[in-house]
Every structure is written in C-alpha cells, then in structure tokens.
Write a protein that holds these residues in place. Structure first.
Motif, mmCIF file in Angstrom:
data_model
loop_
_atom_site.group_PDB
_atom_site.id
_atom_site.type_symbol
_atom_site.label_atom_id
_atom_site.label_comp_id
_atom_site.label_asym_id
_atom_site.label_seq_id
_atom_site.Cartn_x
_atom_site.Cartn_y
_atom_site.Cartn_z
ATOM 1 N N HIS A 1 -55.571 17.729 21.105
ATOM 2 C CA HIS A 1 -55.087 16.340 21.165
ATOM 3 C C HIS A 1 -53.557 16.278 21.120
ATOM 4 O O HIS A 1 -52.967 15.387 20.503
ATOM 5 C CB HIS A 1 -55.676 15.505 20.024
ATOM 6 N N ALA A 2 -52.924 17.255 21.741
ATOM 7 C CA ALA A 2 -51.464 17.308 21.793
ATOM 8 C C ALA A 2 -51.057 18.205 22.957
ATOM 9 O O ALA A 2 -51.857 19.010 23.447
ATOM 10 C CB ALA A 2 -50.892 17.837 20.483
ATOM 11 N N TYR A 3 -49.793 18.068 23.365
ATOM 12 C CA TYR A 3 -49.298 18.857 24.495
ATOM 13 C C TYR A 3 -48.521 20.089 24.057
ATOM 14 O O TYR A 3 -48.292 20.984 24.858
ATOM 15 C CB TYR A 3 -48.410 17.980 25.391
ATOM 16 N N TRP A 4 -48.132 20.132 22.777
ATOM 17 C CA TRP A 4 -47.272 21.245 22.365
ATOM 18 C C TRP A 4 -47.944 22.608 22.520
ATOM 19 O O TRP A 4 -47.245 23.592 22.828
ATOM 20 C CB TRP A 4 -46.772 21.040 20.932
ATOM 21 N N PRO A 5 -49.272 22.749 22.335
ATOM 22 C CA PRO A 5 -49.852 24.083 22.568
ATOM 23 C C PRO A 5 -49.722 24.534 24.023
ATOM 24 O O PRO A 5 -49.520 25.724 24.290
ATOM 25 C CB PRO A 5 -51.332 23.902 22.168
ATOM 26 N N VAL A 6 -49.809 23.590 24.962
ATOM 27 C CA VAL A 6 -49.638 23.927 26.382
ATOM 28 C C VAL A 6 -48.203 24.363 26.642
ATOM 29 O O VAL A 6 -47.946 25.356 27.335
ATOM 30 C CB VAL A 6 -50.011 22.731 27.281
ATOM 31 N N ILE A 7 -47.260 23.616 26.088
ATOM 32 C CA ILE A 7 -45.848 23.947 26.271
ATOM 33 C C ILE A 7 -45.527 25.309 25.653
ATOM 34 O O ILE A 7 -44.809 26.133 26.243
ATOM 35 C CB ILE A 7 -44.956 22.850 25.656
ATOM 36 N N LEU A 8 -46.067 25.560 24.470
ATOM 37 C CA LEU A 8 -45.854 26.862 23.826
ATOM 38 C C LEU A 8 -46.402 27.979 24.707
ATOM 39 O O LEU A 8 -45.741 29.019 24.891
ATOM 40 C CB LEU A 8 -46.534 26.875 22.462
ATOM 41 N N LEU A 9 -47.592 27.783 25.255
ATOM 42 C CA LEU A 9 -48.168 28.789 26.140
ATOM 43 C C LEU A 9 -47.281 29.018 27.355
ATOM 44 O O LEU A 9 -47.089 30.164 27.782
ATOM 45 C CB LEU A 9 -49.564 28.354 26.590
ATOM 46 N N GLN A 10 -46.722 27.957 27.908
ATOM 47 C CA GLN A 10 -45.869 28.109 29.088
ATOM 48 C C GLN A 10 -44.632 28.947 28.773
ATOM 49 O O GLN A 10 -44.231 29.795 29.576
ATOM 50 C CB GLN A 10 -45.486 26.724 29.636
ATOM 51 N N HIS A 11 -44.038 28.719 27.622
ATOM 52 C CA HIS A 11 -42.890 29.542 27.231
ATOM 53 C C HIS A 11 -43.312 31.003 27.060
ATOM 54 O O HIS A 11 -42.591 31.927 27.466
ATOM 55 C CB HIS A 11 -42.282 29.014 25.939
ATOM 56 N N LEU A 12 -44.475 31.223 26.479
ATOM 57 C CA LEU A 12 -44.964 32.588 26.296
ATOM 58 C C LEU A 12 -45.288 33.249 27.628
ATOM 59 O O LEU A 12 -45.043 34.456 27.815
ATOM 60 C CB LEU A 12 -46.208 32.582 25.396
ATOM 61 N N LEU A 13 -45.827 32.492 28.564
ATOM 62 C CA LEU A 13 -46.122 33.045 29.889
ATOM 63 C C LEU A 13 -44.842 33.465 30.605
ATOM 64 O O LEU A 13 -44.821 34.495 31.297
ATOM 65 C CB LEU A 13 -46.878 32.015 30.736
ATOM 66 N N ALA A 14 -43.785 32.687 30.452
ATOM 67 C CA ALA A 14 -42.512 33.061 31.067
ATOM 68 C C ALA A 14 -41.969 34.349 30.453
ATOM 69 O O ALA A 14 -41.458 35.222 31.171
ATOM 70 C CB ALA A 14 -41.501 31.924 30.918
ATOM 71 N N LEU A 15 -42.075 34.479 29.140
ATOM 72 C CA LEU A 15 -41.638 35.711 28.480
ATOM 73 C C LEU A 15 -42.473 36.894 28.960
ATOM 74 O O LEU A 15 -41.947 37.990 29.210
ATOM 75 C CB LEU A 15 -41.743 35.557 26.967
ATOM 76 N N ALA A 16 -43.783 36.677 29.098
ATOM 77 C CA ALA A 16 -44.659 37.746 29.585
ATOM 78 C C ALA A 16 -44.312 38.123 31.026
ATOM 79 O O ALA A 16 -44.352 39.312 31.389
ATOM 80 C CB ALA A 16 -46.118 37.298 29.495
ATOM 81 N N ALA A 17 -43.972 37.138 31.841
ATOM 82 C CA ALA A 17 -43.594 37.425 33.224
ATOM 83 C C ALA A 17 -42.326 38.268 33.287
ATOM 84 O O ALA A 17 -42.190 39.153 34.141
ATOM 85 C CB ALA A 17 -43.403 36.116 33.989
ATOM 86 N N ALA A 18 -41.388 38.009 32.378
ATOM 87 C CA ALA A 18 -40.170 38.824 32.323
ATOM 88 C C ALA A 18 -40.500 40.263 31.949
ATOM 89 O O ALA A 18 -39.905 41.210 32.487
ATOM 90 C CB ALA A 18 -39.184 38.223 31.323
ATOM 91 N N VAL A 19 -41.442 40.443 31.040
ATOM 92 C CA VAL A 19 -41.881 41.794 30.668
ATOM 93 C C VAL A 19 -42.514 42.484 31.869
ATOM 94 O O VAL A 19 -42.312 43.691 32.092
ATOM 95 C CB VAL A 19 -42.871 41.733 29.484
ATOM 96 N N ILE A 20 -43.291 41.752 32.669
ATOM 97 C CA ILE A 20 -43.896 42.325 33.880
ATOM 98 C C ILE A 20 -42.815 42.861 34.808
ATOM 99 O O ILE A 20 -42.914 43.983 35.324
ATOM 100 C CB ILE A 20 -44.755 41.261 34.603
#
Length: 442
Positions: free
Chosen positions: A70-89
């Motif tokens: 019931h909030a958007y912050w978990p989605v936003i947090l995941l997006q930041h983590l996905l970007a960090l993971a993409a940099a690791v890739i």
C-alpha cells in the motif's frame, strides 16, 4: 572478500559507494517517489488488472506485485537496487572479458553517478526496470562461454520482459537475432526466439480479449500520426474522406510539438469519433501517417534526423515545453495529482494519494548536483563513435541497442530526454568492449 580483493576493486567500490550515497540522498530528499505524466496510467493499470490501451503492462505487473505494501517506496527502492545491480553487471562483464579495471569503472560510472539516471530511478516509471532487463540480456549474451539453448532461452525471456515493459523493446529482438547469426547454432537461436515469442503472444491474446485487437497496444497509429504531423502536407497526397479531419492546415512552423497530436484536447485526432486509442482510430491515424511518409519521405527523414541530433547537444535545452522538461529535473515543488488519477492512486495505497514530500537540505543537494553531474549529449556521441573507430563484433550489440533507443522514438514519435538516459550505459559498455582482448579468457 579479502583485503587483496578489496584493493583490486577499490576504484569500483568507491564509485559504487558514492552511487549508493547519492541514492540515499535522493530517497530521503524526495519522499518517497517522484511522478511523471505516465505514472498515473501505470498505477491505473495495476489497479484495474487490465492491459493498458497505450503501453504494455510489464511495469504494471511490478506495481501489482508490490500492492500489498500500500505504498510506492518499496517499488522505488527496488528500482534503485536494480540500477546498482545493472552497474555491477557492466563491471563484472568487462572484467570477465579481460578489460582493465579502470576501463570497467568508467563504463559503470554513468549508471552509478548520472543525475538524470538517479532522477529517473526515483519515478514511478518503467524505464529502470526496462534498462535492467536489457542489460541483463546483453550480459548473458556477451558473457564468455555462454552459448547454450538454456542461456539463450533466458535471454529470450528477458527480451520479452523488456518489450512488455516498454514497446521499444521489440526493436531489440531483430538486433539480437542478427547478432547471433555468427555466434550460435540453430538450437540456441530457436530457444531464444521461442522464449521471446511465447510471452508476447500470450499477452497479445489477453490484449485482444479486452481491446479487440491482437497486438500489444492500440497506440502505434496515433503515435506515428503525431510523428507525421511535423511535416505532413495534405495537399501533397490523397487523403480519404474519413481521414480528412486529421489534416492540420497550419504551416509547419506554427504547429505544436508532436506530443500535442496524441494528448492535446484540441488535436485533430479528437475530431475522429471514438476513444483516443480505439482500434478504428488507431487504424485511421496509422494509415494517414503512412500515406504522409510515402508522399514525403525526405521530409520524414529530415524530421527524424533533426530529433536524433537534439540528443547530442552539449547543453540540455527546454523541450518540448517547460512542463515536460521540468519533470526530468529534481524540483522545488511537488507535482499535482491529476483528478482523473485520484481513484486509482487511492485504491493502490488504501486511501492516501502519497504525495511527494520535499525535504531539505537533501533535495537542495540533488538540485545542485543535477546542474553539473550528468553525461552531456556530446559525450554520448563520443561514446557512440568509439565502436566505429575500433570495430568489434561484441561491441556492436550494446552499441546497436543504444542507437535503437535514440532512433526508434525519433522515427515513431518524437525526441524526448527520457529516451536518452537508458542509452548512456549501453553506449559506455560498447565503448569499453572495444578495448578488451579479442579473445576473452574462458
């Protein structure tokens, strides 16, 4: 990780840590999300559990998965983590292919540090998820020794996920198939194609059951029509009577930007009966656009080329208007919620509209940071020129992906800064691959 290993990767770890700190500043400075025009539609699709008529539901599926919060912050947090993971890739792939560590660090830096990338990640928007799917697919394809059918099936699934997240992902499929011709056998080729086609076909059936057309969207016609209105002159080609309302008699120099012809209340498209993206209107708008392009091919190419060239300017200019341009910047005011979107937003959160809260001094820091720390258009052009000077087959894959992100929107709709940001890390990866050994260590 031993001290020796930490020392070997100290450069990347330092940049990575700065990237993490910047994302924390964004997260606490703009609580807990930023909004874009398309954000409301994604939430609406997630709440209604129906395919959106104008864009695929890949991102809406993600929102649905996180709806129990019931909030958007978990989605936003995941997006930041996905970007960090993409940099690791990017970093890990380049090291695996024998790149120097400093080259790999430079290639990953734009994704970690670019201010516009940070801002895009913090939006309720599909771009970060899309970029992760694309970089993951490129990482598997380019990883030394990965050639089998199972790996290629995984790539096909990632490409399908990318296409269902943003329609431009469809343009990447033929690029991958052409690139694979000289690298894999028919089993791997077939596995990739099958794993890609099946999810797209299933989605098209679902879309057809709701909107009456076997497709991913009903928006290709209106968007192409909007592109054609940059040059279309109805006196130069035959226009059927039912399409005459789509003509704009104003001189080209007096016409608004292309997006007006899709979304504007006074657009000629509104003269045609039916919803904006109805199957019939989609057909008429697409037919009109194809007639205009066939009659004025040079004008079409000129309009598309002009939009592509906007990408490579040193300074970002206000385009297509102040309102749209301001949405790509960390601002001092919150974006008001559109009245039509309020029911969906309240349904998603269980009652609250979840407005953005701007907190200083963190927001001020990011406003300042965005003025100076981003990849300028001329820098992106330099990255894209490297594979032409040091031609490498492996580099052509991310290089072609980057160009697709820049050219396809210019050809089918219009230039938008939003489409430039995902092209930067792919261009950086392509440039870095040009300086790796031709035969990577297995």
């Amino acid at each position: 990780m031993t001290k020796r290993r930490i020392a070997r990767h100290l450069g990347f770890l330092t940049i990575f840590l700065v990237g993490v700190i910047l994302r924390v500043i964004v997260f606490v400075g703009f609580r807990w999300q930023l909004w874009f025009n398309d954000s409301w539609s994604y939430v609406e699709s997630a709440v209604r559990h129906q395919p959106h008529v104008a864009r695929p539901n890949g991102y809406a599926f993600l929102l649905q998965a996180f709806r129990p919060f019931h909030a958007y912050w978990p989605v936003i947090l995941l997006q930041h983590l996905l970007a960090l993971a993409a940099a690791v890739i990017i970093y890990a792939l380049l090291l695996r292919r024998g790149s120097r560590r400093w080259t790999a660090c430079l290639a990953a830096a734009p994704l970690l540090l670019d201010a516009y990338e940070l801002q895009l990640e913090h939006m309720v928007l599909s771009d970060t998820l899309f970029l992760f799917f694309v970089l993951a697919a490129a990482g598997v394809l380019l990883w030394p020794g990965v050639r089998g059918p199972y790996a290629c099936a995984g790539v096909g699934a990632l490409l399908a996920a990318a296409a269902l997240t943003r329609s431009i992902g469809l343009a990447l499929v033929p690029i991958v198939l052409l690139w694979m011709v000289r690298r894999t056998g028919w089993r791997s080729f077939a596995a990739l194609l099958t794993a890609c086609v099946l999810p797209l076909t299933a989605y098209a059936f679902w879309f057809s059951s709701v909107h009456g057309r076997f497709a991913l969207t009903n928006s290709d016609g209106p968007f192409l029509y909007a592109r054609s209105m940059a040059f279309a002159d109805c006196s130069r080609f035959t226009v059927p009577a039912e399409e005459l309302p789509l003509c704009d008699l104003r001189p080209r120099s007096e016409r608004p930007s292309s997006q007006f012809y899709v979304w504007g209340a006074d657009s000629p498209l509104a003269r045609v009966p039916g919803d904006r993206f109805s199957p019939r209107k989609n057909e008429l708008a697409g037919d009109f656009a194809r007639r205009a392009i066939a009659a004025q091919p040079l004008d079409f190419l000129k309009a598309a080329a002009s939009d592509v060239l906007k990408v490579f300017r040193w300074d970002r200019t206000v385009y297509p208007d102040d309102y749209t341009y301001s949405q790509y910047r960390f601002g001092t005011a919150t974006k008001p919620v559109q009245p039509w979107a309020e029911p969906s937003l309240r349904a998603y959160t269980g009652g609250s509209l979840e407005p953005t809260t701007i907190v200083r001094p963190w927001a001020t820091i990011m406003e300042w940071y965005q003025r100076y720390f981003f990849v300028r258009g001329t820098m992106l052009l330099a990255l894209l020129l490297v594979p032409l000077v040091r031609l490498r087959w492996d580099a052509l894959l991310p290089w072609a992906f980057a160009w697709a992100f820049l050219v396809v929107p210019a050809v089918t709709v219009e230039f938008d800064y939003r489409y430039v940001v995902p092209a930067v890390p792919l261009a950086a990866l392509a440039a870095a691959l040009c300086f790796t050994p031709r035969e990577p260590a297995e």
